[in-house]
Scaffold this motif. Sequence first.
Motif, mmCIF file in Angstrom:
data_model
loop_
_atom_site.group_PDB
_atom_site.id
_atom_site.type_symbol
_atom_site.label_atom_id
_atom_site.label_comp_id
_atom_site.label_asym_id
_atom_site.label_seq_id
_atom_site.Cartn_x
_atom_site.Cartn_y
_atom_site.Cartn_z
ATOM 1 N N ASN A 191 0.836 -1.186 0.000
ATOM 2 C CA ASN A 191 0.000 0.000 0.000
ATOM 3 C C ASN A 191 0.875 1.240 0.000
ATOM 4 O O ASN A 191 1.355 1.695 1.036
ATOM 5 C CB ASN A 191 -0.921 0.015 1.224
ATOM 6 N N THR A 192 1.081 1.802 -1.184
ATOM 7 C CA THR A 192 1.921 2.999 -1.302
ATOM 8 C C THR A 192 1.090 4.256 -1.542
ATOM 9 O O THR A 192 1.625 5.344 -1.553
ATOM 10 C CB THR A 192 2.927 2.828 -2.452
ATOM 11 N N THR A 193 -0.213 4.097 -1.702
ATOM 12 C CA THR A 193 -1.078 5.246 -1.952
ATOM 13 C C THR A 193 -1.199 6.127 -0.724
ATOM 14 O O THR A 193 -1.138 7.350 -0.802
ATOM 15 C CB THR A 193 -2.486 4.783 -2.389
ATOM 16 N N VAL A 194 -1.393 5.512 0.449
ATOM 17 C CA VAL A 194 -1.518 6.244 1.710
ATOM 18 C C VAL A 194 -0.453 5.685 2.659
ATOM 19 O O VAL A 194 -0.718 4.760 3.421
ATOM 20 C CB VAL A 194 -2.935 6.088 2.322
ATOM 21 N N PRO A 195 0.768 6.236 2.609
ATOM 22 C CA PRO A 195 1.849 5.686 3.435
ATOM 23 C C PRO A 195 1.668 5.994 4.922
ATOM 24 O O PRO A 195 1.056 6.992 5.300
ATOM 25 C CB PRO A 195 3.101 6.381 2.890
ATOM 26 N N LEU A 196 2.223 5.103 5.737
ATOM 27 C CA LEU A 196 2.209 5.321 7.190
ATOM 28 C C LEU A 196 3.112 6.502 7.509
ATOM 29 O O LEU A 196 4.192 6.642 6.952
ATOM 30 C CB LEU A 196 2.706 4.078 7.920
ATOM 31 N N LYS A 197 2.654 7.366 8.415
ATOM 32 C CA LYS A 197 3.433 8.554 8.780
ATOM 33 C C LYS A 197 4.288 8.310 10.016
ATOM 34 O O LYS A 197 5.293 8.955 10.213
ATOM 35 C CB LYS A 197 2.478 9.724 9.042
ATOM 36 N N ASN A 198 3.861 7.400 10.866
ATOM 37 C CA ASN A 198 4.602 7.121 12.092
ATOM 38 C C ASN A 198 5.114 5.688 12.057
ATOM 39 O O ASN A 198 5.066 5.038 11.033
ATOM 40 C CB ASN A 198 3.709 7.361 13.316
ATOM 41 N N GLU A 199 5.598 5.213 13.157
ATOM 42 C CA GLU A 199 6.079 3.834 13.283
ATOM 43 C C GLU A 199 5.138 3.061 14.199
ATOM 44 O O GLU A 199 5.424 2.849 15.369
ATOM 45 C CB GLU A 199 7.505 3.820 13.841
ATOM 46 N N PRO A 200 3.982 2.613 13.655
ATOM 47 C CA PRO A 200 3.037 1.891 14.513
ATOM 48 C C PRO A 200 3.563 0.518 14.902
ATOM 49 O O PRO A 200 4.394 -0.065 14.203
ATOM 50 C CB PRO A 200 1.796 1.760 13.631
ATOM 51 N N GLU A 201 3.076 0.032 16.012
ATOM 52 C CA GLU A 201 3.409 -1.318 16.478
ATOM 53 C C GLU A 201 2.734 -2.333 15.553
ATOM 54 O O GLU A 201 1.577 -2.162 15.177
ATOM 55 C CB GLU A 201 2.897 -1.494 17.910
ATOM 56 N N ASP A 202 3.459 -3.382 15.184
ATOM 57 C CA ASP A 202 2.873 -4.453 14.380
ATOM 58 C C ASP A 202 2.076 -5.350 15.321
ATOM 59 O O ASP A 202 2.633 -5.924 16.252
ATOM 60 C CB ASP A 202 3.965 -5.250 13.674
ATOM 61 N N ILE A 203 0.774 -5.463 15.086
ATOM 62 C CA ILE A 203 -0.085 -6.231 15.995
ATOM 63 C C ILE A 203 -0.339 -7.654 15.507
ATOM 64 O O ILE A 203 -1.179 -8.352 16.055
ATOM 65 C CB ILE A 203 -1.426 -5.508 16.230
ATOM 66 N N GLY A 204 0.395 -8.089 14.491
ATOM 67 C CA GLY A 204 0.218 -9.444 13.971
ATOM 68 C C GLY A 204 -0.424 -9.419 12.598
ATOM 69 O O GLY A 204 -0.422 -8.408 11.917
ATOM 70 N N THR A 205 -1.013 -10.539 12.211
ATOM 71 C CA THR A 205 -1.621 -10.620 10.888
ATOM 72 C C THR A 205 -3.016 -10.017 10.898
ATOM 73 O O THR A 205 -3.632 -9.863 11.950
ATOM 74 C CB THR A 205 -1.716 -12.084 10.411
ATOM 75 N N ARG A 206 -3.505 -9.710 9.696
ATOM 76 C CA ARG A 206 -4.846 -9.146 9.597
ATOM 77 C C ARG A 206 -5.898 -10.165 10.009
ATOM 78 O O ARG A 206 -6.904 -9.814 10.608
ATOM 79 C CB ARG A 206 -5.109 -8.655 8.174
ATOM 80 N N GLY A 207 -5.667 -11.427 9.715
ATOM 81 C CA GLY A 207 -6.629 -12.476 10.053
ATOM 82 C C GLY A 207 -6.589 -12.866 11.517
ATOM 83 O O GLY A 207 -7.597 -13.299 12.072
ATOM 84 N N GLU A 208 -5.424 -12.738 12.147
ATOM 85 C CA GLU A 208 -5.272 -13.123 13.550
ATOM 86 C C GLU A 208 -4.378 -12.127 14.282
ATOM 87 O O GLU A 208 -3.233 -12.421 14.599
ATOM 88 C CB GLU A 208 -4.667 -14.524 13.646
ATOM 89 N N PRO A 209 -4.914 -10.934 14.559
ATOM 90 C CA PRO A 209 -4.101 -9.972 15.312
ATOM 91 C C PRO A 209 -3.874 -10.464 16.740
ATOM 92 O O PRO A 209 -4.690 -11.207 17.282
ATOM 93 C CB PRO A 209 -4.939 -8.695 15.286
ATOM 94 N N SER A 210 -2.778 -10.056 17.325
ATOM 95 C CA SER A 210 -2.448 -10.462 18.692
ATOM 96 C C SER A 210 -3.200 -9.587 19.687
ATOM 97 O O SER A 210 -2.951 -8.395 19.802
ATOM 98 C CB SER A 210 -0.937 -10.319 18.924
ATOM 99 N N MET A 211 -4.119 -10.201 20.413
ATOM 100 C CA MET A 211 -4.877 -9.459 21.424
ATOM 101 C C MET A 211 -3.963 -8.995 22.557
ATOM 102 O O MET A 211 -4.190 -7.946 23.149
ATOM 103 C CB MET A 211 -6.019 -10.316 21.984
ATOM 104 N N ASP A 212 -2.903 -9.756 22.836
ATOM 105 C CA ASP A 212 -1.953 -9.345 23.873
ATOM 106 C C ASP A 212 -1.218 -8.067 23.457
ATOM 107 O O ASP A 212 -1.030 -7.158 24.263
ATOM 108 C CB ASP A 212 -0.936 -10.454 24.161
#
Length: 129
Positions: free
Chosen positions: A88-109
């Motif tokens: 996704n290069t159309t709307v790039p991330l501006k900050n450094e968000p935490e990776d919460i896991g995969t889209r199908g199984e995000p880490s609740m922890d």
Amino acid sequence: MRRLLLTAATAAAAALALAGCGTTEPAADSSKKPAEAITLTDGAGRKVELDGPAKKVVATEWNVVESLLTLGVDPVGVADVKGYRTWNTTVPLKNEPEDIGTRGEPSMDTIAALAPTSSWPPTTFRPPP
């Protein structure tokens, strides 16, 4: 077609909820009373209640990340950050968000550790009081 409608409904719900996320302008008077609760209804008729404007938002789907960034909200957590930056290069991330896991199984922890005030799309996760 059904998936397109569900995606549109999710994006609409995110846009409505984010309308209550605040502004980028500083407050004119910090002595004003705290923000009041916000209640929104999404396209499926589900009610979403926030204690006030969301300050820390987590997004589990890339289309929602795009909507958040377009509305000026930098999410603190995003699913599959590396994949988002690759595909996704159309709307790039501006900050450094935490990776919460995969889209199908995000880490609740991981999401709980970020202590978000909102997650999109809404999940059964509720931030601690």
